[in-house]
Design an enzyme around this catalytic site. Structure first.
Site, PDB file in Angstrom:
ATOM      1  CG  ASP A   8      72.108 -46.521 -86.819  1.00  0.00           C
ATOM      2  OD1 ASP A   8      71.615 -46.738 -85.695  1.00  0.00           O
ATOM      3  OD2 ASP A   8      71.768 -47.149 -87.842  1.00  0.00           O
ATOM      4  CG  ASP A  10      71.318 -53.674 -86.423  1.00  0.00           C
ATOM      5  OD1 ASP A  10      72.147 -54.238 -87.166  1.00  0.00           O
ATOM      6  OD2 ASP A  10      70.306 -54.254 -85.996  1.00  0.00           O
TER       7      ASP A  10
END
Length: 259
Positions: A8, A10
Site C-alpha cells: 500500500d 498512503d
C-alpha cells in the site's frame, strides 16, 4: 520460487505529500535485491505514470511496472465479464485510461456497465443519468469503497458516499473491485507473477490491506505509520503476521521466506 510484496502507499510510503522516514531506503533495498514488489492503490484517479512521478518527487525511483491500481483491476474485470463491452463512467484520468486499454468503450447511452471512481468533475446531473442507466439494467461497478476522511475542507465526498447515494437511488448494490475485495487482491498478485503462498501484503489499515490479505491467504504486515494503532487490534477477529512501526523496520528476508 520467488517471494514478493504487494505494498500500500498512503500511510506506508508517504502521508499525503510527505515521505514516511525510511520508506525510500526500504524500496531501495527491494530494488537492489531484486525482490518482486508492486505498489497497490485503491485510488483510481491516477495513472501508473502519475503514481511514478509522485514517488519520484518523494525520492523513490520506480517504474510503471511497479504500480497496480483499482482502475487497472476494474478494466481487467470488466473485460473478463463482457469483452469489448461499454461503460458510462463517473471518474477521471486513470480510470478512463485503464478502461480504454482493456477494450472497454466509453458511452453516454445504453451501457453494459456504470462505473464509479474517485473524482470531482462529475455533476449531480451525471449521477442522475447513471441512476437511470442502472435502473434500465446496466451493471453497477465501483472501483473501491474507501470512506471519506471526514475532515473539514476535504475536496470531495469520498467514493463510499457517492456509491451509497446511487445504491439508495437505484436499490442496486454496487460490485466493488478494489481492496479488500478478492478481485483486486488476486489480480494484483497475478500481475506480479506470484503464487498465493509467496505473496505478502504490507499496509496500514486493518479494514483494507490486512483484511484483504488474510482473506486471500497471503502473509500480512501491518505498519503503524498510518491509520491503525496497536490498541485497535482488539476490534478485529483477525491479525497480521507481523506488526512494525514503519517499513524501514522490516528485516529482509522475511522469516517466512526462509522456510
Amino acid at each position: 520460487m520467488a517471494q514478493g510484496l504487494l505494498i500500500d502507499m498512503d500511510g506506508v510510503v508517504y502521508g499525503g505529500d510527505i515521505l514516511i522516514p525510511g520508506a525510500d531506503a526500504f524500496i531501495d533495498r527491494l530494488l537492489k535485491n531484486d525482490i518482486p514488489f508492486m505498489f497497490m492503490t485503491n485510488n483510481s484517479q491516477r495513472t501508473r505514470l502519475d503514481v511514478v512521478r509522485k514517488l519520484k518527487r518523494l525520492g523513490i525511483d520506480v517504474e510503471e511496472k511497479h504500480v497496480y491500481t483499482s482502475a487497472m483491476a476494474t478494466g481487467k474485470f470488466l473485460a473478463g465479464q463482457i469483452p469489448q463491452g461499454t461503460a458510462y463512467v463517473l471518474g477521471e484520468g486513470g480510470l478512463l485510461t485503464s478502461l480504454h486499454e482493456s477494450g472497454i468503450t466509453l458511452v453516454d447511452t445504453d451501457p453494459d456497465f456504470v462505473v464509479l471512481g474517485e473524482g470531482r468533475n462529475f455533476t449531480l446531473e451525471m449521477v442522475q443519468r447513471a441512476v437511470d442507466m442502472i435502473l434500465a439494467g446496466a451493471k453497477f461497478i465501483t472501483t473501491n469503497r474507501d470512506p471519506s476522511p471526514k475532515k473539514k475542507g476535504w475536496a470531495n465526498l469520498g467514493i463510499a458516499a457517492t456509491t451509497a447515494m446511487i445504491e439508495e437511488a437505484t436499490g442496486v448494490n454496487a460490485f466493488v473491485v478494489g481492496k479488500p475485495g478478492p478481485v483486486m487482491m488476486r489480480s494484483a498478485r497475478k500481475a506480479l507473477g506470484l503464487e498465493t503462498a509467496d505473496t505478502t501484503v504490507i499496509g496500514d489499515t486493518m479494514d483494507t490491506d490486512i483484511q484483504g490479505g488474510v482473506q486471500m491467504g497471503y502473509k500480512t504486515i501491518l505498519v503503524l505509520s498510518g491509520i491503525t494503532r496497536a490498541e485497535d487490534f482488539r476490534k478485529y477477529a483477525f491479525k497480521p503476521d507481523l506488526v512494525v512501526n514503519s517499513v524501514n523496520d522490516i528485516a529482509l528476508p522475511l522469516d517466512w521466506w526462509k522456510k
